[in-house]
Design a protein around this motif. Structure first.
Motif, short mmCIF file in Angstrom:
data_model
loop_
_atom_site.label_atom_id
_atom_site.label_comp_id
_atom_site.label_asym_id
_atom_site.label_seq_id
_atom_site.Cartn_x
_atom_site.Cartn_y
_atom_site.Cartn_z
N TYR A 2 46.63 34.49 48.81
CA TYR A 2 45.56 35.17 48.08
C TYR A 2 44.17 34.85 48.64
O TYR A 2 43.22 34.69 47.88
CB TYR A 2 45.62 34.82 46.59
CG TYR A 2 46.90 35.23 45.92
CD1 TYR A 2 47.48 36.47 46.18
CD2 TYR A 2 47.55 34.39 45.05
CE1 TYR A 2 48.65 36.86 45.57
CE2 TYR A 2 48.73 34.76 44.43
CZ TYR A 2 49.27 36.00 44.69
OH TYR A 2 50.44 36.38 44.08
N LEU A 7 43.11 39.72 50.17
CA LEU A 7 42.87 40.51 48.96
C LEU A 7 41.97 41.70 49.24
O LEU A 7 42.16 42.78 48.67
CB LEU A 7 42.27 39.63 47.86
CG LEU A 7 43.19 38.54 47.32
CD1 LEU A 7 42.48 37.72 46.26
CD2 LEU A 7 44.48 39.13 46.77
N TYR A 29 36.74 35.34 41.96
CA TYR A 29 37.36 34.03 42.21
C TYR A 29 36.52 32.90 41.62
O TYR A 29 37.05 31.97 41.01
CB TYR A 29 37.54 33.80 43.71
CG TYR A 29 38.97 33.84 44.18
CD1 TYR A 29 40.00 33.24 43.46
CD2 TYR A 29 39.30 34.44 45.38
CE1 TYR A 29 41.30 33.27 43.91
CE2 TYR A 29 40.60 34.46 45.85
CZ TYR A 29 41.60 33.87 45.10
OH TYR A 29 42.89 33.89 45.54
N THR A 117 48.84 35.07 40.26
CA THR A 117 49.44 36.36 40.60
C THR A 117 49.07 37.49 39.65
O THR A 117 48.61 38.55 40.10
CB THR A 117 50.97 36.23 40.71
OG1 THR A 117 51.26 35.31 41.77
CG2 THR A 117 51.61 37.56 41.02
N VAL A 120 45.45 38.47 39.90
CA VAL A 120 45.21 39.16 41.18
C VAL A 120 45.69 40.61 41.09
O VAL A 120 44.99 41.53 41.53
CB VAL A 120 45.92 38.42 42.34
CG1 VAL A 120 45.97 39.27 43.60
CG2 VAL A 120 45.21 37.10 42.63
#
Length: 178
Positions: A2, A7, A29, A117, A120
């Motif tokens: 990631y 991304l 983030y 996960t 994301v």
């Protein structure tokens, strides 16, 4: 897996855009990492001192603001920390917090990948919707297919994520062969 470059590529493909999402990804983030810092403290303490609580678990769903949110709910995080805190010695938590504050790596590199996960997946969906005006459902399989070989496709030779991964691998190999 990631890393922001990975991304960014996944967001661009999903949004069908040649735009750069890097700034938005780093902002997300930073917010996400800050919101789960206390969870990270307890997760590390749990592993070091073998307390026996699942802190991060396999996903972040229980801590998200909503079913399709990419953001953590501060009150849910605080309630959870409050519920597990009695199992930990204050001195141990303070020790981990101090070590974490001295660590120069971005917090996102210390957060368990499985935990990230779902957030994301929602982030990619949100960015795609913003650019396409259409909600795109990102599944686990779709996400994995988009980013599994990301480091192999990346041209950033000074990637912090790759260097961290390489260092961890070298340490693991040294421990095996020692």
């Amino acid at each position: 897996m990631y890393c922001p470059t990975n991304l960014n590529s996944a967001c661009r493909k999903t949004a069908r855009s040649d735009g750069d999402f890097q700034v938005e990804i780093m902002t997300w983030y930073d917010e996400f990492s800050h919101a789960c810092k206390e969870l990270l403290v307890y997760d590390i303490a749990n592993h070091i001192y073998s307390v026996g609580h699942a802190i991060f678990g396999d996903n972040c769903c229980q801590f998200l603001q909503g079913k399709n949110s990419r953001f953590l709910d501060a009150s849910r995080v605080a309630r959870f920390v409050e519920s597990v805190a009695p199992a930990f010695a204050a001195i141990d938590i303070d020790s981990v917090r101090l070590a974490l504050n001295k660590d120069e790596r971005p917090l996102r590199l210390l957060i368990k990948g499985h935990f990230l996960t779902n957030a994301v997946m929602h982030m990619i969906s949100d960015f795609a919707e913003a650019y396409r005006s259409k909600r795109v459902k990102v599944s686990h399989e779709f996400l994995y297919g988009m980013i599994a070989d990301g480091c192999g496709n990346c041209s950033n030779e000074n990637c912090d994520d790759f260097l961290t991964l390489k260092t961890r691998l070298q340490c693991a190999l040294e421990a095996v062969w020692a």
